[in-house]
Design a protein around this motif. Structure first.
Motif, PDB file in Angstrom:
ATOM      1  N   TYR A 201       0.828  -1.204   0.000  1.00 16.42           N
ATOM      2  CA  TYR A 201       0.000   0.000   0.000  1.00 16.42           C
ATOM      3  C   TYR A 201       0.868   1.263   0.000  1.00 16.42           C
ATOM      4  O   TYR A 201       0.622   2.208  -0.752  1.00 16.42           O
ATOM      5  CB  TYR A 201      -0.902  -0.032   1.233  1.00 16.42           C
ATOM      6  CG  TYR A 201      -1.799   1.175   1.404  1.00 16.42           C
ATOM      7  CD1 TYR A 201      -3.043   1.233   0.776  1.00 16.42           C
ATOM      8  CD2 TYR A 201      -1.407   2.244   2.200  1.00 16.42           C
ATOM      9  CE1 TYR A 201      -3.859   2.333   0.935  1.00 16.42           C
ATOM     10  CE2 TYR A 201      -2.230   3.355   2.367  1.00 16.42           C
ATOM     11  CZ  TYR A 201      -3.453   3.392   1.730  1.00 16.42           C
ATOM     12  OH  TYR A 201      -4.266   4.493   1.894  1.00 16.42           O
ATOM     13  N   ASN A 205       1.221   4.269  -2.936  1.00 17.83           N
ATOM     14  CA  ASN A 205       0.584   5.550  -2.631  1.00 17.83           C
ATOM     15  C   ASN A 205       1.497   6.613  -2.039  1.00 17.83           C
ATOM     16  O   ASN A 205       1.024   7.688  -1.650  1.00 17.83           O
ATOM     17  CB  ASN A 205      -0.580   5.315  -1.656  1.00 17.83           C
ATOM     18  CG  ASN A 205      -1.688   4.472  -2.264  1.00 17.83           C
ATOM     19  OD1 ASN A 205      -2.459   4.940  -3.077  1.00 17.83           O
ATOM     20  ND2 ASN A 205      -1.759   3.210  -1.854  1.00 17.83           N
ATOM     21  N   ARG A 208       1.332  10.601  -2.721  1.00 22.92           N
ATOM     22  CA  ARG A 208       0.257  11.482  -2.260  1.00 22.92           C
ATOM     23  C   ARG A 208       0.245  11.522  -0.738  1.00 22.92           C
ATOM     24  O   ARG A 208       0.945  10.755  -0.075  1.00 22.92           O
ATOM     25  CB  ARG A 208      -1.096  10.997  -2.778  1.00 22.92           C
ATOM     26  CG  ARG A 208      -1.530   9.623  -2.244  1.00 22.92           C
ATOM     27  CD  ARG A 208      -2.931   9.304  -2.671  1.00 22.92           C
ATOM     28  NE  ARG A 208      -3.393   8.030  -2.121  1.00 22.92           N
ATOM     29  CZ  ARG A 208      -3.902   7.886  -0.903  1.00 22.92           C
ATOM     30  NH1 ARG A 208      -3.994   8.937  -0.084  1.00 22.92           N
ATOM     31  NH2 ARG A 208      -4.308   6.707  -0.471  1.00 22.92           N
ATOM     32  N   ILE A 210      -0.801  10.634   2.796  1.00 21.77           N
ATOM     33  CA  ILE A 210      -1.395   9.442   3.415  1.00 21.77           C
ATOM     34  C   ILE A 210      -1.650   9.743   4.887  1.00 21.77           C
ATOM     35  O   ILE A 210      -0.715  10.081   5.616  1.00 21.77           O
ATOM     36  CB  ILE A 210      -0.464   8.214   3.289  1.00 21.77           C
ATOM     37  CG1 ILE A 210      -0.094   7.951   1.826  1.00 21.77           C
ATOM     38  CG2 ILE A 210      -1.124   6.983   3.889  1.00 21.77           C
ATOM     39  CD1 ILE A 210       0.927   6.852   1.644  1.00 21.77           C
ATOM     40  N   THR A 211      -2.887   9.602   5.324  1.00 18.20           N
ATOM     41  CA  THR A 211      -3.231   9.858   6.723  1.00 18.20           C
ATOM     42  C   THR A 211      -3.487   8.556   7.461  1.00 18.20           C
ATOM     43  O   THR A 211      -3.746   7.513   6.847  1.00 18.20           O
ATOM     44  CB  THR A 211      -4.486  10.741   6.818  1.00 18.20           C
ATOM     45  OG1 THR A 211      -5.615   9.997   6.322  1.00 18.20           O
ATOM     46  CG2 THR A 211      -4.325  12.020   5.997  1.00 18.20           C
ATOM     47  N   ASP A 213      -6.098   7.904   9.215  1.00 18.55           N
ATOM     48  CA  ASP A 213      -7.488   7.508   8.974  1.00 18.55           C
ATOM     49  C   ASP A 213      -7.623   6.740   7.666  1.00 18.55           C
ATOM     50  O   ASP A 213      -8.376   5.757   7.585  1.00 18.55           O
ATOM     51  CB  ASP A 213      -8.389   8.756   8.941  1.00 18.55           C
ATOM     52  CG  ASP A 213      -8.560   9.390  10.308  1.00 18.55           C
ATOM     53  OD1 ASP A 213      -8.300   8.695  11.319  1.00 18.55           O
ATOM     54  OD2 ASP A 213      -8.949  10.564  10.371  1.00 18.55           O
ATOM     55  N   GLU A 214      -6.899   7.188   6.631  1.00 12.72           N
ATOM     56  CA  GLU A 214      -6.948   6.482   5.347  1.00 12.72           C
ATOM     57  C   GLU A 214      -6.373   5.073   5.477  1.00 12.72           C
ATOM     58  O   GLU A 214      -6.911   4.111   4.908  1.00 12.72           O
ATOM     59  CB  GLU A 214      -6.167   7.267   4.297  1.00 12.72           C
ATOM     60  CG  GLU A 214      -6.872   8.505   3.795  1.00 12.72           C
ATOM     61  CD  GLU A 214      -6.038   9.249   2.764  1.00 12.72           C
ATOM     62  OE1 GLU A 214      -6.634   9.776   1.825  1.00 12.72           O
ATOM     63  OE2 GLU A 214      -4.798   9.282   2.914  1.00 12.72           O
ATOM     64  N   ILE A 215      -5.284   4.952   6.215  1.00 12.43           N
ATOM     65  CA  ILE A 215      -4.677   3.632   6.407  1.00 12.43           C
ATOM     66  C   ILE A 215      -5.641   2.711   7.139  1.00 12.43           C
ATOM     67  O   ILE A 215      -5.802   1.535   6.771  1.00 12.43           O
ATOM     68  CB  ILE A 215      -3.346   3.767   7.175  1.00 12.43           C
ATOM     69  CG1 ILE A 215      -2.291   4.448   6.272  1.00 12.43           C
ATOM     70  CG2 ILE A 215      -2.838   2.400   7.634  1.00 12.43           C
ATOM     71  CD1 ILE A 215      -0.993   4.759   6.963  1.00 12.43           C
ATOM     72  N   GLU A 216      -6.315   3.223   8.168  1.00 14.13           N
ATOM     73  CA  GLU A 216      -7.296   2.410   8.884  1.00 14.13           C
ATOM     74  C   GLU A 216      -8.408   1.956   7.947  1.00 14.13           C
ATOM     75  O   GLU A 216      -8.818   0.789   7.966  1.00 14.13           O
ATOM     76  CB  GLU A 216      -7.883   3.208  10.047  1.00 14.13           C
ATOM     77  CG  GLU A 216      -6.966   3.347  11.236  1.00 14.13           C
ATOM     78  CD  GLU A 216      -7.683   3.936  12.437  1.00 14.13           C
ATOM     79  OE1 GLU A 216      -8.818   4.463  12.272  1.00 14.13           O
ATOM     80  OE2 GLU A 216      -7.127   3.863  13.549  1.00 14.13           O
ATOM     81  N   ARG A 217      -8.913   2.891   7.139  1.00  9.73           N
ATOM     82  CA  ARG A 217     -10.020   2.565   6.238  1.00  9.73           C
ATOM     83  C   ARG A 217      -9.600   1.577   5.149  1.00  9.73           C
ATOM     84  O   ARG A 217     -10.284   0.578   4.892  1.00  9.73           O
ATOM     85  CB  ARG A 217     -10.525   3.850   5.579  1.00  9.73           C
ATOM     86  CG  ARG A 217     -11.726   3.658   4.650  1.00  9.73           C
ATOM     87  CD  ARG A 217     -11.933   4.887   3.805  1.00  9.73           C
ATOM     88  NE  ARG A 217     -10.824   5.086   2.873  1.00  9.73           N
ATOM     89  CZ  ARG A 217     -10.372   6.267   2.493  1.00  9.73           C
ATOM     90  NH1 ARG A 217     -10.907   7.376   2.979  1.00  9.73           N
ATOM     91  NH2 ARG A 217      -9.352   6.351   1.635  1.00  9.73           N
ATOM     92  N   ASP A 218      -8.458   1.829   4.511  1.00  8.33           N
ATOM     93  CA  ASP A 218      -8.048   1.011   3.372  1.00  8.33           C
ATOM     94  C   ASP A 218      -7.457  -0.332   3.782  1.00  8.33           C
ATOM     95  O   ASP A 218      -7.554  -1.312   3.028  1.00  8.33           O
ATOM     96  CB  ASP A 218      -7.028   1.780   2.523  1.00  8.33           C
ATOM     97  CG  ASP A 218      -7.617   3.028   1.889  1.00  8.33           C
ATOM     98  OD1 ASP A 218      -8.861   3.115   1.792  1.00  8.33           O
ATOM     99  OD2 ASP A 218      -6.834   3.925   1.508  1.00  8.33           O
TER     100      ASP A 218
END
Length: 299
Positions: A201, A205, A208, A210-211, A213-218
């Motif tokens: 991942y 990525n 760009r 990367i937060t 929260d995005e890591i948790e979601r993805d």
């Protein structure tokens, strides 16, 4: 278990595909080169130096030079074969079959590559690999088909064929390890599967923002947990690893292009010039300007 130095390209002597519609027994021989068999359909039963292999669709074996192999039973089968040599391929201690230990070592090597000490990094090639019933079978068969198309064309395509085969070998070894790890069970194995997915991942990525929260979601997990197991495996927390990847790519761009630091920062996910300079100094031990000067002086 074998290991291969992936930055050196193998030399392919012959590659092909055979289809035996009626039961067939493999002949006895001792080769002076490595041979990869990958089964498309049916079964191939053979033994190498007393070790028996019963291969079916989606399974592969890597035979070694100097060891006699022969068929054990007659079966109909379709399979790809590639005869090759390589300047640095050798037997490798496989941690007594400890998949978790081998996976951890592989992931740590990936971290070492980012730290620029992996020029002679070695990748693992199991003697027997099974992807039966897994989506990867279609990917591997497609790659083998493309490889044969390349090898059958004009002479200059031999180099492209060798490069594609090197990619295939590394891919087979990594995929086998990932699947063996996932099948081994246990909390440690599950954590390493997560870390491997997170590494992929990050490398897709990094350019760009990367937060957490995005890591948790993805990635489907709590960030604190992911960060903890990631650090236990690679030795660094997630954000530091992301920035290390970014700075590694920034160095490549500085060496190969005349782009400004602002443009390089933007292309590597560090768009703020001040923050780019700060992160670069932290990971490279010098400013971007000093690094560029050093690179030019060494040309």
């Amino acid at each position: 278990m074998l290991s291969i130095r992936a930055d050196w390209v193998p030399s392919i002597r012959v590659a092909g595909f055979v289809s035996y519609r009626t039961p067939w027994l493999h002949f006895k021989r001792k080769s002076d080169e490595y041979i990869l068999y990958f089964i498309k359909s049916g079964e191939l039963h053979l033994a190498e130096d007393g070790t028996a292999y019963k291969l079916k669709r989606g399974e592969a074996v890597l035979l070694e030079p100097g060891l006699e192999h022969e068929g054990l039973e007659k079966h109909a089968c379709d399979y790809y074969y590639i005869h090759f040599s390589h300047p640095d391929i050798r037997r490798q201690d496989d941690d007594g079959g400890d998949t978790v230990a081998l996976a951890r070592r592989t992931m740590l090597q990936q971290e070492a590559d980012i730290a620029e000490v992996g020029e002679d990094a070695r990748y693992y090639l199991p003697k027997f690999m099974s992807f039966a019933g897994k989506p990867y079978v279609h990917q591997a068969l497609h790659a083998l088909g493309e490889l044969l198309q390349l090898s059958g064309r004009r002479q200059y395509n031999r180099h492209l064929t060798a490069l594609k085969f090197a990619e295939l070998l590394v891919g087979l070894g990594r995929q086998h390890l990932i699947e063996a790890l996932a099948d081994s069970g246990g909390q440690g194995a599950k954590a390493l599967v997560k870390v491997n997915a997170l590494l992929e991942y990050i490398h897709r990525n990094y350019a760009r923002r990367i937060t957490g929260d995005e890591i948790e979601r993805d990635m489907g997990g709590n960030f604190d947990y992911l960060n903890r197991v990631f650090r236990q495996t690679t030795g660094v927390p997630i954000i530091r690893y992301i920035n290390r990847v970014r700075i590694g790519h920034a160095k490549e761009l500085m060496q190969a292009t005349p782009l400004s630091f602002a443009e390089i920062g933007y292309l590597t996910g560090l768009g703020d010039p001040y923050y780019f300079s700060k992160v670069f100094r932290k990971h490279a031990g010098m400013s971007p300007t000093e690094y560029c000067r050093t690179v030019r002086e060494n040309v």
